[in-house]
Design a protein around this motif. Structure first.
Motif, PDB file in Angstrom:
ATOM      1  N   ILE A  83      54.094   3.426 126.817  1.00  0.00           N
ATOM      2  CA  ILE A  83      53.859   2.161 127.145  1.00  0.00           C
ATOM      3  C   ILE A  83      53.753   1.972 126.788  1.00  0.00           C
ATOM      4  CG2 ILE A  83      54.493  -0.005 127.448  1.00  0.00           C
ATOM      5  CD1 ILE A  83      57.512   0.953 128.502  1.00  0.00           C
ATOM      6  N   GLU A  84      52.417   2.063 127.703  1.00  0.00           N
ATOM      7  CA  GLU A  84      50.958   1.729 127.631  1.00  0.00           C
ATOM      8  C   GLU A  84      50.049   2.390 127.266  1.00  0.00           C
ATOM      9  OE1 GLU A  84      50.054   2.239 133.132  1.00  0.00           O
ATOM     10  OE2 GLU A  84      50.075   3.878 131.657  1.00  0.00           O
ATOM     11  N   TRP A  85      50.209   3.238 126.278  1.00  0.00           N
ATOM     12  CA  TRP A  85      49.079   4.420 124.878  1.00  0.00           C
ATOM     13  C   TRP A  85      49.980   3.768 123.974  1.00  0.00           C
ATOM     14  CZ3 TRP A  85      50.985   7.204 120.953  1.00  0.00           C
ATOM     15  CH2 TRP A  85      49.823   7.772 120.130  1.00  0.00           C
ATOM     16  N   LEU A  86      51.491   2.847 123.596  1.00  0.00           N
ATOM     17  CA  LEU A  86      51.685   2.412 122.164  1.00  0.00           C
ATOM     18  C   LEU A  86      51.010   1.677 122.100  1.00  0.00           C
ATOM     19  CD1 LEU A  86      55.302   3.419 122.416  1.00  0.00           C
ATOM     20  CD2 LEU A  86      53.230   4.559 120.814  1.00  0.00           C
ATOM     21  N   LYS A  87      51.122   0.835 123.288  1.00  0.00           N
ATOM     22  CA  LYS A  87      50.268  -0.941 122.997  1.00  0.00           C
ATOM     23  C   LYS A  87      48.235  -0.435 123.047  1.00  0.00           C
ATOM     24  CE  LYS A  87      52.671  -3.316 126.448  1.00  0.00           C
ATOM     25  NZ  LYS A  87      52.951  -4.072 128.240  1.00  0.00           N
ATOM     26  N   GLU A  88      47.843   0.324 123.364  1.00  0.00           N
ATOM     27  CA  GLU A  88      46.460   0.504 122.960  1.00  0.00           C
ATOM     28  C   GLU A  88      46.473   0.995 121.949  1.00  0.00           C
ATOM     29  OE1 GLU A  88      43.960   4.083 124.017  1.00  0.00           O
ATOM     30  OE2 GLU A  88      43.911   2.818 126.028  1.00  0.00           O
ATOM     31  N   GLN A  89      47.434   1.539 121.047  1.00  0.00           N
ATOM     32  CA  GLN A  89      47.614   1.635 119.918  1.00  0.00           C
ATOM     33  C   GLN A  89      47.705   1.215 118.914  1.00  0.00           C
ATOM     34  OE1 GLN A  89      45.999   5.242 118.703  1.00  0.00           O
ATOM     35  NE2 GLN A  89      46.120   5.524 121.105  1.00  0.00           N
ATOM     36  N   GLY A  90      47.689  -0.212 119.420  1.00  0.00           N
ATOM     37  CA  GLY A  90      48.252  -1.968 118.577  1.00  0.00           C
ATOM     38  C   GLY A  90      49.879  -1.287 118.103  1.00  0.00           C
ATOM     39  N   LYS A  91      50.701  -1.110 118.796  1.00  0.00           N
ATOM     40  CA  LYS A  91      51.946  -0.941 118.209  1.00  0.00           C
ATOM     41  C   LYS A  91      53.235  -1.502 119.251  1.00  0.00           C
ATOM     42  CE  LYS A  91      51.390   3.432 116.352  1.00  0.00           C
ATOM     43  NZ  LYS A  91      51.562   4.692 116.351  1.00  0.00           N
TER      44      LYS A  91
END
Length: 91
Positions: A83-91
């Motif tokens: 979830i943290e990574w997807l937020k960072e990717q703008g998804k």
């Protein structure tokens, strides 16, 4: 929890992951493998095993927390949760 005891737990979980890489469960995952994150189709030599919840955040080396990932996504994700990574990717 002391740093030393946390390091020992992580070491134990990494050993569990190494054992799972040898299992038929993981070998089956390698057939028609696609990255959990970017969905790229991967050759078996391109596959890495990723902890959805990283060991550094209390994740375990259990089948429900392990996914196939390409090296690029696994390296970019680092110690973040999915979830943290997807937020960072703008998804």
């Amino acid at each position: 929890m002391t740093q030393n005891s946390q390091d020992l737990l992580i070491k134990k979980e990494k050993e569990k992951a190494r054992q799972l890489r040898l299992s038929s469960w993981w070998k089956n995952k390698l057939n028609n493998a696609a990255c959990y994150y970017c969905e790229k189709i991967l050759a078996s030599k391109e596959v890495t095993m990723d902890h959805v919840v990283p060991l550094s955040q209390g994740g375990k080396s259990v089948k429900s927390n392990l996914v196939v990932a390409c090296k690029d996504c696994n390296n970019k994700k680092k110690n973040m949760t999915t979830i943290e990574w997807l937020k960072e990717q703008g998804k």
